[in-house]
Design a protein around this motif. Structure first.
Motif, PDB file in Angstrom:
ATOM      1  N   GLU A 145       5.315 -56.731  54.975  1.00 32.12           N
ATOM      2  CA  GLU A 145       5.679 -56.088  53.714  1.00 32.12           C
ATOM      3  C   GLU A 145       7.194 -56.151  53.494  1.00 32.12           C
ATOM      4  OE1 GLU A 145       3.881 -54.844  56.161  1.00 32.12           O
ATOM      5  OE2 GLU A 145       2.059 -53.858  55.411  1.00 32.12           O
ATOM      6  N   SER A 146       7.958 -55.967  54.576  1.00 30.94           N
ATOM      7  CA  SER A 146       9.417 -56.028  54.469  1.00 30.94           C
ATOM      8  C   SER A 146       9.884 -57.420  54.068  1.00 30.94           C
ATOM      9  CB  SER A 146      10.066 -55.632  55.795  1.00 30.94           C
ATOM     10  OG  SER A 146       9.807 -54.280  56.103  1.00 30.94           O
ATOM     11  N   LEU A 147       9.241 -58.441  54.636  1.00 29.04           N
ATOM     12  CA  LEU A 147       9.615 -59.816  54.291  1.00 29.04           C
ATOM     13  C   LEU A 147       9.419 -60.099  52.804  1.00 29.04           C
ATOM     14  CD1 LEU A 147       8.389 -61.950  57.320  1.00 29.04           C
ATOM     15  CD2 LEU A 147      10.694 -61.940  56.334  1.00 29.04           C
ATOM     16  N   ASN A 148       8.388 -59.526  52.219  1.00 24.72           N
ATOM     17  CA  ASN A 148       8.188 -59.701  50.775  1.00 24.72           C
ATOM     18  C   ASN A 148       9.379 -59.170  49.999  1.00 24.72           C
ATOM     19  OD1 ASN A 148       5.672 -60.917  51.053  1.00 24.72           O
ATOM     20  ND2 ASN A 148       4.560 -58.978  50.922  1.00 24.72           N
ATOM     21  N   TYR A 149       9.862 -57.997  50.411  1.00 23.54           N
ATOM     22  CA  TYR A 149      11.048 -57.430  49.758  1.00 23.54           C
ATOM     23  C   TYR A 149      12.270 -58.306  49.998  1.00 23.54           C
ATOM     24  CZ  TYR A 149       9.198 -52.931  48.208  1.00 23.54           C
ATOM     25  OH  TYR A 149       8.521 -51.946  47.540  1.00 23.54           O
ATOM     26  N   LEU A 150      12.461 -58.731  51.234  1.00 20.01           N
ATOM     27  CA  LEU A 150      13.643 -59.513  51.575  1.00 20.01           C
ATOM     28  C   LEU A 150      13.687 -60.822  50.787  1.00 20.01           C
ATOM     29  CD1 LEU A 150      13.679 -58.995  55.460  1.00 20.01           C
ATOM     30  CD2 LEU A 150      15.141 -57.867  53.774  1.00 20.01           C
ATOM     31  N   HIS A 151      12.553 -61.465  50.625  1.00 20.03           N
ATOM     32  CA  HIS A 151      12.527 -62.720  49.856  1.00 20.03           C
ATOM     33  C   HIS A 151      12.891 -62.478  48.394  1.00 20.03           C
ATOM     34  CE1 HIS A 151      11.290 -65.637  52.807  1.00 20.03           C
ATOM     35  NE2 HIS A 151      10.347 -64.827  53.257  1.00 20.03           N
ATOM     36  N   ASN A 152      12.477 -61.355  47.850  1.00 18.88           N
ATOM     37  CA  ASN A 152      12.880 -61.018  46.480  1.00 18.88           C
ATOM     38  C   ASN A 152      14.369 -60.692  46.403  1.00 18.88           C
ATOM     39  OD1 ASN A 152      10.352 -61.330  45.246  1.00 18.88           O
ATOM     40  ND2 ASN A 152       9.723 -59.255  45.774  1.00 18.88           N
ATOM     41  N   TRP A 153      14.865 -59.965  47.390  1.00 21.04           N
ATOM     42  CA  TRP A 153      16.272 -59.562  47.386  1.00 21.04           C
ATOM     43  C   TRP A 153      17.224 -60.738  47.576  1.00 21.04           C
ATOM     44  CZ3 TRP A 153      15.740 -54.675  51.016  1.00 21.04           C
ATOM     45  CH2 TRP A 153      15.075 -53.656  50.300  1.00 21.04           C
ATOM     46  N   LEU A 154      16.747 -61.835  48.148  1.00 19.45           N
ATOM     47  CA  LEU A 154      17.584 -63.028  48.291  1.00 19.45           C
ATOM     48  C   LEU A 154      18.162 -63.488  46.959  1.00 19.45           C
ATOM     49  CD1 LEU A 154      15.503 -65.277  50.728  1.00 19.45           C
ATOM     50  CD2 LEU A 154      17.792 -64.372  51.166  1.00 19.45           C
ATOM     51  N   HIS A 155      17.440 -63.187  45.880  1.00 18.56           N
ATOM     52  CA  HIS A 155      17.826 -63.685  44.560  1.00 18.56           C
ATOM     53  C   HIS A 155      18.329 -62.563  43.655  1.00 18.56           C
ATOM     54  CE1 HIS A 155      15.869 -67.297  45.965  1.00 18.56           C
ATOM     55  NE2 HIS A 155      14.773 -66.605  46.205  1.00 18.56           N
ATOM     56  N   ASP A 156      18.623 -61.421  44.240  1.00 20.63           N
ATOM     57  CA  ASP A 156      19.116 -60.307  43.448  1.00 20.63           C
ATOM     58  C   ASP A 156      20.518 -60.609  42.921  1.00 20.63           C
ATOM     59  OD1 ASP A 156      18.154 -57.235  43.128  1.00 20.63           O
ATOM     60  OD2 ASP A 156      20.353 -57.335  43.143  1.00 20.63           O
ATOM     61  N   ASN A 157      20.835 -60.064  41.756  1.00 24.33           N
ATOM     62  CA  ASN A 157      22.162 -60.288  41.171  1.00 24.33           C
ATOM     63  C   ASN A 157      23.263 -59.569  41.928  1.00 24.33           C
ATOM     64  OD1 ASN A 157      21.222 -61.916  39.083  1.00 24.33           O
ATOM     65  ND2 ASN A 157      20.804 -60.169  37.744  1.00 24.33           N
ATOM     66  N   ASN A 158      22.900 -58.551  42.693  1.00 17.22           N
ATOM     67  CA  ASN A 158      23.892 -57.726  43.369  1.00 17.22           C
ATOM     68  C   ASN A 158      24.191 -58.278  44.763  1.00 17.22           C
ATOM     69  OD1 ASN A 158      25.013 -55.455  44.991  1.00 17.22           O
ATOM     70  ND2 ASN A 158      24.696 -54.300  43.099  1.00 17.22           N
ATOM     71  N   PRO A 159      25.454 -58.608  45.071  1.00 18.09           N
ATOM     72  CA  PRO A 159      25.766 -59.168  46.389  1.00 18.09           C
ATOM     73  C   PRO A 159      25.508 -58.204  47.539  1.00 18.09           C
ATOM     74  CG  PRO A 159      27.791 -58.658  45.195  1.00 18.09           C
ATOM     75  CD  PRO A 159      26.660 -58.509  44.221  1.00 18.09           C
ATOM     76  N   HIS A 160      25.579 -56.904  47.278  1.00 14.41           N
ATOM     77  CA  HIS A 160      25.292 -55.926  48.330  1.00 14.41           C
ATOM     78  C   HIS A 160      23.823 -56.025  48.763  1.00 14.41           C
ATOM     79  CE1 HIS A 160      29.149 -53.830  47.949  1.00 14.41           C
ATOM     80  NE2 HIS A 160      29.016 -53.990  46.650  1.00 14.41           N
ATOM     81  N   VAL A 161      22.953 -56.285  47.805  1.00 13.62           N
ATOM     82  CA  VAL A 161      21.524 -56.422  48.117  1.00 13.62           C
ATOM     83  C   VAL A 161      21.277 -57.712  48.885  1.00 13.62           C
ATOM     84  CG1 VAL A 161      19.203 -56.621  47.133  1.00 13.62           C
ATOM     85  CG2 VAL A 161      20.854 -55.016  46.133  1.00 13.62           C
ATOM     86  N   ARG A 162      21.897 -58.798  48.444  1.00 18.69           N
ATOM     87  CA  ARG A 162      21.719 -60.074  49.158  1.00 18.69           C
ATOM     88  C   ARG A 162      22.289 -59.968  50.574  1.00 18.69           C
ATOM     89  NH1 ARG A 162      24.040 -61.861  44.348  1.00 18.69           N
ATOM     90  NH2 ARG A 162      25.834 -62.831  45.437  1.00 18.69           N
ATOM     91  N   ARG A 163      23.406 -59.296  50.723  1.00 18.78           N
ATOM     92  CA  ARG A 163      23.983 -59.109  52.051  1.00 18.78           C
ATOM     93  C   ARG A 163      23.040 -58.327  52.954  1.00 18.78           C
ATOM     94  NH1 ARG A 163      26.730 -55.035  54.668  1.00 18.78           N
ATOM     95  NH2 ARG A 163      28.288 -55.687  56.222  1.00 18.78           N
ATOM     96  N   LEU A 164      22.325 -57.352  52.397  1.00 16.81           N
ATOM     97  CA  LEU A 164      21.406 -56.540  53.192  1.00 16.81           C
ATOM     98  C   LEU A 164      20.339 -57.408  53.854  1.00 16.81           C
ATOM     99  CD1 LEU A 164      20.354 -53.779  54.140  1.00 16.81           C
ATOM    100  CD2 LEU A 164      19.082 -53.626  51.987  1.00 16.81           C
TER     101      LEU A 164
END
Length: 264
Positions: A145-164
Motif C-alpha cells: 500500500e505504501s509503494l502505491n503512495y510512493l509511486h504517486n508522490w514521485l510525480h508530485d509538484n512539491n519537491p518536499h513530497v518527492r524528497r520524502l
C-alpha cells in the motif's frame, strides 16, 4: 512564541518544553474548544526537564494523545488544522517547522491502524516540516500500500513530497531506526530513485545520492551495477549524484567504485 527554533539555553532540545506546549495549545484551541490547556501543559512540564530531544518530542506527542479526542481520525483532523502554510522554499523545514515534530510523531506513534488517514497526514506534514521519520513504520507494516503512495508522490509538484520518497525509504537515515529495503528487494528502492535522478530540485537529488550511499553499504554489487547502467543511460546529468553516492565505498578504496568514478 513562533514556530521557529529557539536558542534558549543553547540547545535545540529545550525548544520542546513548556513554551512549545503553550504554543500548540494556542493553535489547537480555536479548533477544539474543549482542549484542556492546563492539563496538557502540566503533563509536558512535569516530564520533559531531564529528557533529551527525541524523548521530549515523545512526551509532547503523548500529552496530545491524552488531551485530544480518543478517536484518532478526529484528533488528527484537529492537528491538521494547525500545520500552517506550506513551505514554499527548499529550506527551513528544520527551523520554521520544528513545532510540527510532535505532530509527526503523533502520526508515527498512534496512527498505524489508520493507514489512509495517516498517509494523508504525512503528505501534508512533509510539505511544511518532514515525515521522513514518521513514515517508516508504515513502510514496514504496509509495504504494498505504501509503494502505491510512493509511486504517486514521485510525480508530485512539491519537491518536499518527492524528497520524502527517497529520504523516507533510506535504509540508514540519520537519527532514525534502520529499516530494510522495501520488501527485502533493493531493486524496488532503486526503481523509486530512478525517476528522481534528474529531478529539477537539487534538494531531491541530494537525498537520492545519500540513499545510494546507504544502499552501497548493504547491497554493494546490485547498487554499483545499477549506477553503472545509469551512467550509460543518463550521462552527465547524474555525475554529481553518482560521485556522492559512491563516497563511502570510494573512501574505503573499493576497486569497483573507484573504476566507476574514473568514468565520470
Amino acid at each position: 512564541m513562533s514556530g521557529k527554533k529557539t536558542n534558549e539555553k543553547g540547545a535545540l532540545k529545550y525548544y520542546f518544553g513548556t513554551d512549545l506546549a503553550l504554543h500548540l495549545s494556542s493553535l489547537i484551541q480555536p479548533h477544539y474548544k474543549n482542549f484542556p490547556v492546563n492539563n496538557f501543559v502540566k503533563l509536558v512540564q512535569e516530564q520533559v526537564e531531564p529528557l533529551e530531544l527525541k524523548d521530549r518530542v515523545a512526551v509532547i506527542s503523548e500529552a496530545l494523545f491524552v488531551a485530544l479526542p480518543s478517536d484518532y481520525p478526529k484528533a488528527l483532523d484537529i492537528l491538521l488544522k494547525i500545520v500552517g502554510p506550506e513551505n514554499e522554499t527548499e529550506e527551513r523545514m528544520f527551523t520554521n517547522g520544528y513545532f510540527l515534530m510532535p505532530v509527526a510523531y503523533f502520526v508515527e506513534r498512534f496512527g498505524i491502524n489508520h493507514f489512509e488517514n495517516s498517509m494523508h497526514a504525512l503528505y501534508e506534514i512533509t510539505k511544511r516540516h518532514t515525515s521522513e521519520y514518521a513514515i517508516r513504520p508504515y513502510l514496514e507494516r504496509y509495504p504494498d500500500e505504501s509503494l502505491n503512495y510512493l509511486h504517486n508522490w514521485l510525480h508530485d509538484n512539491n519537491p518536499h513530497v518527492r524528497r520524502l520518497v527517497s529520504e523516507g525509504t533510506r535504509p540508514r537515515l540519520p537519527w532514525a531506526k534502520r529499516i530494510k529495503v522495501m520488501k527485502d528487494d533493493p531493486a524496488i528502492n532503486l526503481a523509486l530513485l530512478d525517476s528522481l535522478l534528474t529531478d529539477p530540485s537539487f534538494y531531491v537529488r541530494k537525498s537520492v545520492a545519500n540513499h545510494l550511499n546507504d544502499l552501497s553499504k548493504e547491497h554493494r554489487n546490485i547498487t554499483l551495477n545499477w549506477m553503472s547502467d545509469q551512467l550509460d543511460r543518463k550521462k552527465n546529468d547524474i555525475n554529481w549524484i553518482i560521485r556522492h553516492g559512491l563516497r563511502s565505498l570510494a573512501k574505503s578504496g573499493d576497486p569497483k567504485a573507484l573504476a566507476l568514478l574514473e568514468r565520470i
